[in-house]
Write a protein that holds these residues in place. Structure first.
Motif, PDB file in Angstrom:
ATOM      1  N   THR A  41       1.017  -5.829  -2.532  1.00  0.00           N
ATOM      2  CA  THR A  41       0.572  -6.445  -2.016  1.00  0.00           C
ATOM      3  C   THR A  41       0.451  -8.007  -2.695  1.00  0.00           C
ATOM      4  O   THR A  41       0.577  -7.697  -3.474  1.00  0.00           O
ATOM      5  CB  THR A  41      -1.070  -5.751  -1.509  1.00  0.00           C
ATOM      6  OG1 THR A  41      -1.619  -6.575  -3.054  1.00  0.00           O
ATOM      7  CG2 THR A  41      -1.151  -4.596  -1.510  1.00  0.00           C
ATOM      8  N   VAL A  42       0.156  -9.068  -1.651  1.00  0.00           N
ATOM      9  CA  VAL A  42       0.832 -10.163  -1.914  1.00  0.00           C
ATOM     10  C   VAL A  42      -0.567 -11.251  -1.081  1.00  0.00           C
ATOM     11  O   VAL A  42      -0.642 -11.184   0.497  1.00  0.00           O
ATOM     12  CB  VAL A  42       1.971 -10.822  -1.497  1.00  0.00           C
ATOM     13  CG1 VAL A  42       2.361 -12.338  -2.114  1.00  0.00           C
ATOM     14  CG2 VAL A  42       3.227  -9.885  -2.099  1.00  0.00           C
TER      15      VAL A  42
ATOM     16  N   ARG B 242      -4.371 -12.231   2.735  1.00  0.00           N
ATOM     17  CA  ARG B 242      -3.325 -11.180   2.908  1.00  0.00           C
ATOM     18  C   ARG B 242      -1.716 -11.442   3.525  1.00  0.00           C
ATOM     19  O   ARG B 242      -2.286 -11.354   4.563  1.00  0.00           O
ATOM     20  CB  ARG B 242      -3.562  -9.560   3.052  1.00  0.00           C
ATOM     21  CG  ARG B 242      -2.961  -8.832   2.396  1.00  0.00           C
ATOM     22  CD  ARG B 242      -3.918  -7.270   1.879  1.00  0.00           C
ATOM     23  NE  ARG B 242      -4.435  -7.701   0.360  1.00  0.00           N
ATOM     24  CZ  ARG B 242      -4.689  -6.673   0.059  1.00  0.00           C
ATOM     25  NH1 ARG B 242      -4.501  -5.490   0.608  1.00  0.00           N
ATOM     26  NH2 ARG B 242      -5.369  -6.576  -1.465  1.00  0.00           N
TER      27      ARG B 242
ATOM     28  N   THR C   3       7.556 -11.043  -0.273  1.00  0.00           N
ATOM     29  CA  THR C   3       7.434  -9.760  -1.237  1.00  0.00           C
ATOM     30  C   THR C   3       8.258  -9.447  -2.662  1.00  0.00           C
ATOM     31  O   THR C   3       7.762  -9.297  -3.670  1.00  0.00           O
ATOM     32  CB  THR C   3       8.488  -8.267  -0.571  1.00  0.00           C
ATOM     33  OG1 THR C   3       7.346  -8.442   0.792  1.00  0.00           O
ATOM     34  CG2 THR C   3       7.749  -7.193  -1.020  1.00  0.00           C
TER      35      THR C   3
ATOM     36  N   ALA D 247       7.792 -12.388  -4.965  1.00  0.00           N
ATOM     37  CA  ALA D 247       6.600 -12.536  -5.635  1.00  0.00           C
ATOM     38  C   ALA D 247       6.746 -11.201  -7.012  1.00  0.00           C
ATOM     39  O   ALA D 247       5.833 -11.119  -7.810  1.00  0.00           O
ATOM     40  CB  ALA D 247       5.392 -12.124  -4.899  1.00  0.00           C
TER      41      ALA D 247
ATOM     42  N   ARG E 142       7.449 -13.046  -9.527  1.00  0.00           N
ATOM     43  CA  ARG E 142       7.084 -14.201 -10.031  1.00  0.00           C
ATOM     44  C   ARG E 142       7.115 -14.907  -9.878  1.00  0.00           C
ATOM     45  O   ARG E 142       7.427 -16.533 -10.722  1.00  0.00           O
ATOM     46  CB  ARG E 142       6.141 -13.883 -11.457  1.00  0.00           C
ATOM     47  CG  ARG E 142       5.089 -13.315 -11.832  1.00  0.00           C
ATOM     48  CD  ARG E 142       4.175 -12.310 -11.391  1.00  0.00           C
ATOM     49  NE  ARG E 142       4.228 -10.753 -12.550  1.00  0.00           N
ATOM     50  CZ  ARG E 142       4.364 -11.003 -13.736  1.00  0.00           C
ATOM     51  NH1 ARG E 142       3.928 -12.239 -14.151  1.00  0.00           N
ATOM     52  NH2 ARG E 142       4.462 -10.299 -14.146  1.00  0.00           N
TER      53      ARG E 142
ATOM     54  N   VAL F  70      -1.415 -17.259  -6.080  1.00  0.00           N
ATOM     55  CA  VAL F  70      -1.050 -16.148  -4.992  1.00  0.00           C
ATOM     56  C   VAL F  70      -1.511 -14.888  -5.944  1.00  0.00           C
ATOM     57  O   VAL F  70      -0.948 -14.911  -7.267  1.00  0.00           O
ATOM     58  CB  VAL F  70       0.817 -16.258  -5.202  1.00  0.00           C
ATOM     59  CG1 VAL F  70       1.596 -14.756  -4.984  1.00  0.00           C
ATOM     60  CG2 VAL F  70       1.333 -17.028  -4.130  1.00  0.00           C
ATOM     61  N   THR F  71      -1.670 -14.213  -5.443  1.00  0.00           N
ATOM     62  CA  THR F  71      -2.345 -12.715  -6.132  1.00  0.00           C
ATOM     63  C   THR F  71      -1.145 -11.523  -5.734  1.00  0.00           C
ATOM     64  O   THR F  71      -1.478 -11.857  -4.729  1.00  0.00           O
ATOM     65  CB  THR F  71      -3.684 -12.529  -5.670  1.00  0.00           C
ATOM     66  OG1 THR F  71      -4.418 -12.891  -4.600  1.00  0.00           O
ATOM     67  CG2 THR F  71      -4.597 -13.083  -6.802  1.00  0.00           C
ATOM     68  N   ILE F  72      -1.060 -10.689  -6.849  1.00  0.00           N
ATOM     69  CA  ILE F  72      -0.429  -9.485  -6.032  1.00  0.00           C
ATOM     70  C   ILE F  72      -1.521  -8.622  -6.523  1.00  0.00           C
ATOM     71  O   ILE F  72      -1.464  -8.731  -7.599  1.00  0.00           O
ATOM     72  CB  ILE F  72       0.982  -9.404  -7.166  1.00  0.00           C
ATOM     73  CG1 ILE F  72       1.108  -9.472  -8.581  1.00  0.00           C
ATOM     74  CG2 ILE F  72       2.127 -10.402  -6.504  1.00  0.00           C
ATOM     75  CD1 ILE F  72       2.642  -9.338  -8.612  1.00  0.00           C
TER      76      ILE F  72
ATOM     77  N   THR G 275       4.732  -4.705 -13.626  1.00  0.00           N
ATOM     78  CA  THR G 275       3.801  -6.758 -13.149  1.00  0.00           C
ATOM     79  C   THR G 275       2.945  -6.900 -14.141  1.00  0.00           C
ATOM     80  O   THR G 275       2.340  -8.239 -14.884  1.00  0.00           O
ATOM     81  CB  THR G 275       2.545  -5.981 -12.331  1.00  0.00           C
ATOM     82  OG1 THR G 275       2.667  -4.962 -12.235  1.00  0.00           O
ATOM     83  CG2 THR G 275       4.133  -6.055 -10.561  1.00  0.00           C
TER      84      THR G 275
END
Lengths: 382, 329
Positions: free
Chosen positions: A45-46, A56, A84, A87, A90, A96-98, A110
């Motif tokens: 998820t991003v 999201r 997708t 992210a 990176r 941005v949170t994944i 990750t």
């Protein structure tokens, strides 16, 4: 003195006509791939941080890429197809949170730090983007930029780096390589710059190339050149490919398998031919029906009604339900899971059983009739 | 009946300075002739730098032509920006590629559709003007409650509809569409293509439709002109052109279109890039990239002439039916 490798001259034949046969897919029918996936996203998820909390934009994507496979990611703007992959590598910076996993040859990348990720980007995973001219640094010579990638990922410098840079330019079909190495991006055309970007991506000898709309900014005849180049390189090196594109034609040209994304989710994945000839998901069908065509009768287009919902105003159920002609009450409850539909196909639709049979597009029908006639003629003459 | 728009030997040159400081001429548009009737659509296709957008600006009188003549509804088009130009511009409107760039982000979309009426002082008073603008909103399929929104609050497809409404509010006879759907997604693009066709059926204006996308042009155009390096190399009905091209460039362009269906298609991949319009190759400008070039092609430029089935082509290999023609239907 730098040692110059012998260069073959410009492409000798002006006409390269070839049948467009897709390279043999590594997996056929319903058999599972024998080797572990080269690259896999699991429940990925991003979210973007906005003024009022996190939004999201990618809602749990599961995708795998077998070694040497070419996977196409298709969808409209805002569906999350680029986000997708950017992210996962990176490249989207802070804000941005994944969550979920990105597995490269089984190892989750990750938790890795910036330094290790930088070694993977351009090393095991090569990247090319839509606009080559803005991806290259305008104040450095082509040779310097290729040399930088060679130094970082292969430790090549000096004469060895120079020789390898020349070989790479030759590989991507740039004639007169010694002169080109001394030139700046603005002195080259868009197609030429995209070839340079591909050369830089190849410098790290990647296992997989992630190409984000690599031909969208290019003219039709140049696009054909670049697609052929990517196909040739894949045939020679066995490199995997993730091709992100809004253009089903481009994806069909290069990819073994296609994943269709809508509103941050994969809604259908299948082998390319199966997806095109027998699309299951109503969105995939809508996309195919909305395409104008070069062959067949000129009919009025069938657009998908409405527009894509905004990421902060997603419907509770299937994101496509408000635009779907087959939607029912159960579609409004929860997003449907991506479920297997025979073999390697997956589709995220609860109403598959209730959909009308797929007729094919007019062009497709016209072409299959023509092929049938040709087959009959061949049968009569032999 | 005479044509609505007639363009004859249109050219636009730009002076440029070469690498060694010498003065050169860049031929952006180099002798283009065509005509367009009311209620018809002429598509112009070609790669970037072929002069298709320059042609659009010349036709609208936004750029002055270096030579040649443009007639619109029986009157010559100039780029003088005087009262006569202004009056003429009322009947010829433009739909640009990027609707967000074409709209003023500080005005509501309703105000922007009303603005042309104010400029041309039509529909006296704010009430009738708003009514007229709202009727256009209805025609292009926009909800009336969007009237007071700002461009950033609308989706890409809605913005392109606003641009269309603004172009049509003056009841133009010619609409020049410069890549009107290139910035839109597949599913929305189909909506706008259908809308353009519906509006033409309802209001009867002519479209000059400029695009690099052959599939879209085939869908919408009655006639297509293929441009290469500032000149028309082939012109005719879209199906004739795209299924049996007379010019090798058209053939290559068609074969380069990626379509999901044609597995067994033979693709002609041209080597190299289109040449620089400053250094126009001798003879036929396409000969350095042409897979079928002969010795004659390097020395003599082929004229655009009528070939079999009434089409126009500029190629030594396409047999002419009768002498060169100046203006096509």
């Amino acid at each position: 003195m730098p040692s110059l490798v012998a260069m073959s001259d410009a492409p000798t034949s002006r006409l390269t006509a070839q049948a467009l046969l897709p390279s043999a897919p590594p997996q056929l029918g319903g058999t599972a791939p024998p080797s572990p996936p080269l690259l896999a996203l699991e429940a990925f998820t991003v979210s973007f941080l906005t003024g009022n909390g996190a939004t999201r934009v990618v809602h749990g994507v599961d995708l795998t890429l077998a070694p040497g496979e070419a996977l196409g990611i298709v969808g409209e703007s805002g569906c999350g197809k680029s986000v997708t992959w950017l992210a996962a590598l990176r490249l989207l910076g802070k804000g941005v949170t994944i969550s979920g996993k990105v597995l490269l040859s089984g190892q989750d990348i990750t938790p890795l730090g910036e330094r290790e990720i930088a070694r993977i980007r351009g090393g095991k995973i090569g990247l090319i983007f839509q606009d080559p001219t803005s991806s290259l640094n305008p104040v450095h010579r082509i040779g310097t930029q290729i040399g930088e990638a060679l130094q970082l990922h292969r430790g090549l410098s000096g004469a060895a780096g120079q020789a390898e840079a020349l070989r790479l330019l030759d590989r991507v079909g740039i004639a007169d390589a010694p002169r080109r190495l001394r030139q700046y991006p603005h002195e080259l055309s868009g197609g030429m710059n995209q070839r340079v970007m591909i050369a830089i991506a190849l410098a790290g000898e990647p296992d997989v190339l992630v190409a984000d709309e690599p031909t969208t900014a290019l003219d039709a005849t140049i696009q054909a050149q670049i697609l052929d180049l990517i196909r040739d390189i894949r045939r020679d090196t066995g490199m995997g490919l993730v091709l992100i594109s809004h253009d089903l034609g481009v994806v069909a040209d290069l990819c073994d398998r296609v994943a269709v994304m809508y509103a941050g989710r994969v809604v259908e994945t299948a082998a390319t031919a199966a997806l095109l000839h027998q699309p299951h998901h109503p969105y995939t069908r809508g996309l195919l029906a909305a395409l104008p065509e070069l062959d067949g009768p000129r009919l009025r287009l069938t657009p998908v009604p409405g527009t894509v919902p905004a990421p902060d105003a997603m419907p509770p159920g299937c994101a496509f339900a408000p635009r779907c002609t087959s939607a029912a009450a159960l579609c409004q409850v929860a997003p449907p899971p991506l479920a297997p539909v025979g073999g390697v196909r997956q589709s995220a639709c609860l109403r598959l059983g209730a959909l009308p049979p797929w007729q094919g597009s007019p062009e497709q029908r016209a072409l299959s009739q023509r092929e049938q006639r040709l087959d009959e003629l061949v049968g009569m003459s032999s | 009946m005479s044509a609505l728009l007639t363009v004859k030997d249109l050219a636009r040159r730009y002076p440029v300075t070469g690498a060694r400081g010498e003065r050169r001429q860049l031929h952006a548009v180099d002798g283009v002739s065509f005509s367009l009737d009311a209620h018809r659509t002429l598509g112009i296709v070609g790669e970037s730098g072929c002069g298709k957008s320059t042609t659009a600006k010349l036709v609208l009188g936004l750029l002055a032509a270096s030579s040649g003549r443009i007639d619109f509804a029986g009157e010559p088009v100039t780029a003088l920006r005087d009262a006569r130009w202004r009056a003429m511009r009322r009947s010829m409107q433009m739909v640009p590629q990027d609707p967000l760039a074409a709209l003023d982000r500080r005005l509501t979309v309703g105000e922007q559709v009303v603005e042309p009426l104010q400029i041309h002082n039509l529909e006296a008073g704010p009430g009738p003007r708003q009514e007229r603008a709202l009727s256009l909103f209805e025609a292009v399929g926009l909800r009336p409650d969007l009237f007071h929104r700002y461009p950033h609050e609308l989706s890409g497809g809605q913005r392109q509809r606003v641009v269309l409404a603004r172009a049509l509010v003056l009841d133009p006879r010619l609409v020049v569409c410069d890549e009107p759907i290139s910035a839109l997604d597949v599913s929305v693009a189909a909506q706008v293509i259908n809308l353009l066709q519906d509006l033409q059926g309802r209001f009867g204006m002519a479209y000059l439709f400029i695009s690099h996308d052959l599939k879209v042009v085939r869908q919408i155009a009655d006639e297509v002109a293929v441009m290469y390096l500032g000149r028309i190399v082939e012109q005719g009905p879209p199906d004739a052109l795209f299924h049996a091209a007379a010019h090798p460039y058209t053939e290559a362009l068609v074969s380069a279109v990626p379509t999901p269906w044609r597995r067994m298609r033979e693709r002609i991949v041209l080597s190299g890039d289109p040449p620089n319009p400053v250094d126009r190759p001798s003879g036929c400008a396409f000969h350095p990239r042409c897979p079928r070039a002969m010795a004659l092609c390097a020395t003599e430029a082929p004229a655009l002439r009528r070939v079999a089935d009434g089409r126009l082509a500029a190629c030594h290999l396409a047999p002419a039916v009768d002498g060169p023609v100046a203006v096509a239907a």
